[in-house]
Design a protein around this motif. Sequence first.
Motif, PDB file in Angstrom:
ATOM      1  N   GLU A 140      -6.646  -1.381  -4.443  1.00  0.00           N
ATOM      2  CA  GLU A 140      -7.620  -0.504  -3.781  1.00  0.00           C
ATOM      3  C   GLU A 140      -7.180   0.947  -3.959  1.00  0.00           C
ATOM      4  O   GLU A 140      -5.984   1.257  -3.964  1.00  0.00           O
TER       5      GLU A 140
ATOM      6  N   ASN B  35     -10.305  -3.518   2.932  1.00  0.00           N
ATOM      7  CA  ASN B  35     -10.516  -2.821   1.664  1.00  0.00           C
ATOM      8  C   ASN B  35     -10.613  -1.323   1.923  1.00  0.00           C
ATOM      9  O   ASN B  35     -10.732  -0.873   3.073  1.00  0.00           O
ATOM     10  N   SER B  36     -10.551  -0.543   0.874  1.00  0.00           N
ATOM     11  CA  SER B  36     -10.451   0.904   1.049  1.00  0.00           C
ATOM     12  C   SER B  36     -11.688   1.498   1.717  1.00  0.00           C
ATOM     13  O   SER B  36     -11.578   2.439   2.503  1.00  0.00           O
TER      14      SER B  36
ATOM     15  N   THR C  91     -12.865   4.689  -3.660  1.00  0.00           N
ATOM     16  CA  THR C  91     -13.525   5.098  -2.417  1.00  0.00           C
ATOM     17  C   THR C  91     -13.199   6.565  -2.174  1.00  0.00           C
ATOM     18  O   THR C  91     -12.047   6.977  -2.283  1.00  0.00           O
TER      19      THR C  91
ATOM     20  N   THR D 178       0.843  -1.194   0.000  1.00  0.00           N
ATOM     21  CA  THR D 178       0.000   0.000   0.000  1.00  0.00           C
ATOM     22  C   THR D 178       0.879   1.245   0.000  1.00  0.00           C
ATOM     23  O   THR D 178       1.874   1.307   0.731  1.00  0.00           O
TER      24      THR D 178
ATOM     25  N   ILE E  39      -5.364  -0.382   5.559  1.00  0.00           N
ATOM     26  CA  ILE E  39      -5.345  -1.061   4.256  1.00  0.00           C
ATOM     27  C   ILE E  39      -4.152  -2.000   4.174  1.00  0.00           C
ATOM     28  O   ILE E  39      -4.245  -3.104   3.618  1.00  0.00           O
TER      29      ILE E  39
ATOM     30  N   ASN F 170      -2.161  -0.989  -3.668  1.00  0.00           N
ATOM     31  CA  ASN F 170      -3.209  -0.207  -3.013  1.00  0.00           C
ATOM     32  C   ASN F 170      -2.703   1.219  -2.875  1.00  0.00           C
ATOM     33  O   ASN F 170      -1.527   1.444  -2.563  1.00  0.00           O
TER      34      ASN F 170
END
Length: 479
Positions: free
Chosen positions: A354, A438-439, A389, A306, A433, A332
Motif C-alpha cells: 500500500e 488499506n491505505s 492513495t 509498514t 495501516i 506498505n
Amino acid sequence: MAKNTKNHLLSVAQMYEADQRTIESGISGIRLMEAAGSAIAREITTRWSPRKTVILCGPGNNGGDGFVVARLLHRKGWYVRILLLGERDNLKGDAKTNADRWPFETQPFSPDGVQDADLIIDAVFGAGLVRDVDGIVALTLNAAQQQDVPIVAVDMPSGVHGDSGQILGMAIQADVTITFCRAKTGHYLLPGRTMCGELVIADIGIPDPVIEQIAPKIRKNSPADLFPWPKTEGHKFNRGHGVIVGGQQMTGATRLAALCARRVGAGLITIAARGTAYMVYRKCEPGNLVSNDDLNEILADPRKNTVLIGPGLGIGDGRKALVKDLLNTDKNLILDADALTMLAEYNWPNRAGETLLTPHEGEFKRLFPDIKGSKLERARQAAQQSKTTVLLKGPDTVIAAPDGRCAINTTGTPWLATAGSGDSLAGICLGLICQGLNSYDAACLGTWLHGKCAEIGGAGLISEDISALLPQVLKTLQK
C-alpha cells in the motif's frame, strides 16, 4: 438489502441524472419541486416567526422552488415579495407552472428591492451555475448581503460552483443552505463550505435505489465503522509493527508520529535512527523501539509491515535515494513532508504494498505540477497518475484512491494549523495501516480521527495534545 448511500456526494450532473431517473420512474418534476419548496418553507417557519420576506427567483428550476416557497409562506400569513430575474412570460416547464400559481405581481431584480427585507431567500441559480455572477444580479446580491438579515439559500448560495465550491465572480453568504436528496461536492469544498452556513439536506422523494444506480464514488468522510478493534485473543504482533525513518535534526516530528501510531493501536513502532539522533530517540518515550541498524536489515523482518518516511527527514541526495529505495520494496509505505518534496516529477512504479501520499497544497504543486482543477479533481487525478492513495491536506482535506473513490473530510478546527499536526496525522495513518487497513480506508479514518481530536481539544490545541486525545475519540466509537 439497500446500501447506505446517505453520505454519498453528488456532482451537479449526477443530481440532474437523479432527478431525471426519478421522473422516469413516475414521480413528476412538479411533485419534486413542490416537495423541495415544502422542505424550504418548513425549515424557515421552524426557525423564524412571520416577517417581511423577499425571495430572489432565478429563471430556472431554482426560481421555481422559490415560487413554491412564496406560495406556502403566504398561505401561512407571511408577507412575501418576489424579485424575478428576467421576464415572467419567459419561464418554462415546472418553474412556469409554479409561477402561474403565484397570484401576485413580481418585481425585477434591483438593489432597492431588498432594502426593507427582514429575511431574504436566495433562489437565483442553485448548484448549476457555470458563469460568473455580474451585472444587476451581483448588485442585488450585494445589496441583500448588506441588509444584515438572515439569508436562506436554495440548493447552493448563488455564485458558488456546485462541483468545485469555488466562487464565480461573487457569491452571497448564506446563514442556512437547504439542498435536496444528497449534498453536492461544492457544499464541502472551500470556500463553498463556509458560504453555505448551516447545511440542511432535505428528502424530496428521490428513492435510494436511484442513487445506487448512479453509483457516486465521492463521499462525505464518515469512516468511524472502519476502526480495527483489537481482538481478545490477539497480541501485539497481530496489531502490526511499523517503522518510522527518524529525522536527524527535527526529532520531534518523528516522536509525534510514533506516539500517534501507538495510540491508535499499532502493536510496535520502531524508529530507525542514525548518528547523534539515535541517542535522542533512545532517551525519549520508553514505548518506542529505536534501532541504528541499517534500514534494509530492519525491514528484513517480515513482521515490520509498514514504513513512514518524511517527518523531520530533511533534504539531501542520500535521503532522496532512500525514499526511492523504499518505493521499490514491498512494504506498505507512507510518504510525508520532506519525502514528498524530493519526489517532484517522479515516475511512480506499480508497488506490491500500500502507498499513501500526504501532501499539503505546496507539496502537491511540487509533486504534480501539471495537474489543475478543483481540489477534488486534482487529488483524484494525482491518485490515478501515481497509482497511490492521495491525502491532500487542508481544512477541506480530500482523500482519493486510484480507482476513483474520493472522500471530503469535514472534521477538525483551525487549531490544527500548528507545527507537528501533519506529523501526527501521518502517525495515525501509520498505526491504522499497520493493523491491516488499506491505505484509502486508513487515510479516511485517520483524517477523521485527527479532526475529532481537534474538536474535543478545543481552543489552545497543539500537536502534542493529539496523541493524548486519541483515546477519548476512540471511546466515542465504541458501541
